[in-house]
Design an enzyme around this catalytic site. Structure first.
Site, short mmCIF file in Angstrom:
data_model
loop_
_atom_site.label_atom_id
_atom_site.label_comp_id
_atom_site.label_asym_id
_atom_site.label_seq_id
_atom_site.Cartn_x
_atom_site.Cartn_y
_atom_site.Cartn_z
N TYR A 129 0.59 -1.66 -0.01
CA TYR A 129 -0.16 -0.20 0.34
C TYR A 129 0.71 1.38 -0.03
O TYR A 129 0.36 1.67 -0.97
CB TYR A 129 -0.58 0.00 1.31
CG TYR A 129 -1.97 1.15 1.24
CD1 TYR A 129 -3.09 0.84 0.84
CD2 TYR A 129 -1.56 2.33 2.24
CE1 TYR A 129 -4.05 2.38 1.14
CE2 TYR A 129 -2.20 2.85 2.40
CZ TYR A 129 -3.38 3.48 1.73
OH TYR A 129 -4.97 4.83 1.84
N ALA A 170 2.32 1.76 -3.63
CA ALA A 170 1.19 3.03 -4.23
C ALA A 170 1.23 4.36 -4.10
O ALA A 170 1.43 4.92 -5.09
CB ALA A 170 0.06 1.39 -4.25
N1 LIG Z 1 -10.02 6.13 5.80
C1 LIG Z 1 -9.01 6.17 6.22
O1 LIG Z 1 -7.83 5.96 6.92
C2 LIG Z 1 -7.62 6.70 5.02
C3 LIG Z 1 -6.56 7.11 5.43
C4 LIG Z 1 -5.85 7.52 4.87
C5 LIG Z 1 -6.14 7.18 2.71
N2 LIG Z 1 -7.27 6.77 2.66
C6 LIG Z 1 -7.63 6.42 1.67
O2 LIG Z 1 -8.54 7.65 1.15
C7 LIG Z 1 -9.03 6.53 0.15
C8 LIG Z 1 -11.24 5.92 -0.03
O3 LIG Z 1 -10.62 5.17 1.81
P1 LIG Z 1 -11.84 4.89 2.60
O4 LIG Z 1 -10.81 4.39 4.12
O5 LIG Z 1 -12.74 5.53 2.70
O6 LIG Z 1 -12.19 4.19 1.54
P2 LIG Z 1 -13.68 3.10 1.99
O7 LIG Z 1 -14.88 3.27 2.53
O8 LIG Z 1 -13.40 1.36 1.54
O9 LIG Z 1 -14.21 3.32 0.06
C9 LIG Z 1 -13.99 2.98 -0.57
C10 LIG Z 1 -15.42 2.89 -2.13
O10 LIG Z 1 -14.35 2.85 -3.53
C11 LIG Z 1 -15.59 1.98 -3.61
N3 LIG Z 1 -15.00 0.76 -4.59
C12 LIG Z 1 -13.84 -0.48 -4.14
N4 LIG Z 1 -13.40 -1.34 -5.47
C13 LIG Z 1 -13.65 -0.18 -6.34
C14 LIG Z 1 -13.28 -0.25 -8.48
N5 LIG Z 1 -12.53 -1.66 -9.10
N6 LIG Z 1 -13.87 0.89 -8.79
C15 LIG Z 1 -14.60 2.21 -8.25
N7 LIG Z 1 -14.93 2.61 -7.21
C16 LIG Z 1 -14.72 1.27 -6.11
C17 LIG Z 1 -16.24 0.81 -2.82
O11 LIG Z 1 -17.34 0.88 -3.48
P3 LIG Z 1 -17.99 -0.71 -3.41
O12 LIG Z 1 -18.16 -0.82 -2.29
O13 LIG Z 1 -19.60 -0.44 -3.90
O14 LIG Z 1 -17.20 -1.22 -3.36
C18 LIG Z 1 -16.25 2.47 -2.01
O15 LIG Z 1 -17.20 3.40 -3.02
C19 LIG Z 1 -8.62 5.61 -0.37
O16 LIG Z 1 -7.92 5.86 -1.09
C20 LIG Z 1 -7.95 5.24 0.80
O17 LIG Z 1 -6.61 4.05 0.57
C21 LIG Z 1 -8.28 6.53 3.96
#
Ligand SMILES: NC(=O)c1ccc[n+]([C@@H]2O[C@H](COP(=O)([O-])OP(=O)(O)OC[C@H]3O[C@@H](n4cnc5c(N)ncnc54)[C@H](OP(=O)(O)O)[C@@H]3O)[C@@H](O)[C@H]2O)c1
Length: 267
Positions: free
Chosen positions: A173, A176
């Site tokens: 991770y 990337a």
């Molecule tokens: N939350 C954190 O603590 C955190 C910290 C640092 C960085 N980030 C970054 O923030 C971003 C969002 O993270 P999150 O934690 O909010 O994620 P999340 O709640 O798991 O949501 C992921 C989203 O991506 C969609 N998705 C999954 N596979 C996909 C695909 N192949 N094509 C299109 N959409 C897809 C999911 O839709 P479905 O449910 O329909 O599959 C969902 O809407 C990411 O880039 C993550 O690395 C998050």
């Protein structure tokens, strides 16, 4: 053009930025940080495409909440890592709204397995590169003709503080996410003359639906490591994204901005 800061209250959100007339695509916009970003861009006036891959119900729910608050939202299913799907998604988005995409938020993520070096395969690294490098490239290629024609565009990628932290047992991770930094800077240089800004927003650990109930020791250890002594909220990330999308951020490009209560400094 100078925009006075506009603050309005829309559906409980305090909104500071004016994006009326703009079209935004939020990949993975149905849940977690993406949901907050979709809601905030819509509350700021943008027509928002909520991209998702699997959970139609969550996307419909997010769209419904936005519409209930007077916003414009269009859920569009599509795998951001698949070229034909990415192209179709942007075409459908532009047809749905009737204008080309102005704002692209690269946010979608798949599973993020924590693996030691010995446990990792090249495929584990490729999985993360597909989401965080391939998907933004496919989406950018699809939206650039419209942005270049308009002489205005915003590409905002959601990175992570793990790049600054060098989190162990997570190099698939981290690698990337690190690539997104160079990609942002290179794209900013390449696209600046076309009126397109490109920035990276790096959240800290912000629990969302997929984290479930966070162990209280993990929670408190993390909070104690943050200078502001609190956990971030998805809204903190969404507000930063909305600012970068607005004309208020017109002279900011190629930047890597941490939204993590000061847990990391520097690039
Ligand atoms: N939350 C954190 O603590 C955190 C910290 C640092 C960085 N980030 C970054 O923030 C971003 C969002 O993270 P999150 O934690 O909010 O994620 P999340 O709640 O798991 O949501 C992921 C989203 O991506 C969609 N998705 C999954 N596979 C996909 C695909 N192949 N094509 C299109 N959409 C897809 C999911 O839709 P479905 O449910 O329909 O599959 C969902 O809407 C990411 O880039 C993550 O690395 C998050």
């Amino acid at each position: 053009m100078f925009y006075a800061q506009v603050t309005t209250k829309v559906g409980g959100l305090l909104i500071n930025y004016q994006l009326t007339g703009k079209t935004a695509v939020v990949t993975g916009g149905s849940k977690g940080l993406g949901k907050a970003i979709s809601s905030t861009l819509a509350a700021s006036g943008a027509a928002v495409i909520i991209n998702y891959a699997n959970n139609s119900e969550a996307a419909a729910q997010t769209a419904q909440e936005i519409k209930k608050n007077g916003g414009l939202a269009f859920p569009i299913k599509g795998d951001v890592t698949d070229e034909p799907d990415a192209v179709r998604m942007i075409e459908e988005a532009e047809q749905a709204v009737g204008r080309t995409v102005d704002i692209l938020i690269n946010n979608a993520t798949g599973p993020q397995p924590e693996l030691s070096i010995e446990e990792s395969t090249w495929a584990d690294y490729e999985d993360q590169l597909r989401f965080f490098v391939k998907a933004p490239l496919l989406a950018a290629k699809a939206v650039l003709p419209g942005m270049k024609k308009n002489g205005w565009g915003r590409i905002i990628t959601i990175g992570s503080e793990v790049v600054q932290l060098g989190t162990p047992n997570f190099a698939n991770y981290v690698t990337a996410k690190s690539a997104q930094l160079g990609m942002t800077r290179s794209w900013a240089n390449e696209l600046g003359a076309a009126g397109i800004t490109v920035n990276l927003v790096n959240p800290g650990f912000i629990p969302v639906e997929r984290h479930g109930i966070v162990d209280s020791n993990v929670y408190h250890d993390y909070v104690n490591s943050v200078p502001l002594r609190k956990m971030g909220d998805p809204q903190d990330v969404a507000d930063t994204v909305a600012f970068l999308a607005s004309d208020g951020a017109q002279f900011i490009t190629g930047q890597s901005i941490s939204v993590n209560g000061g847990k990391t400094f520097g690039v």
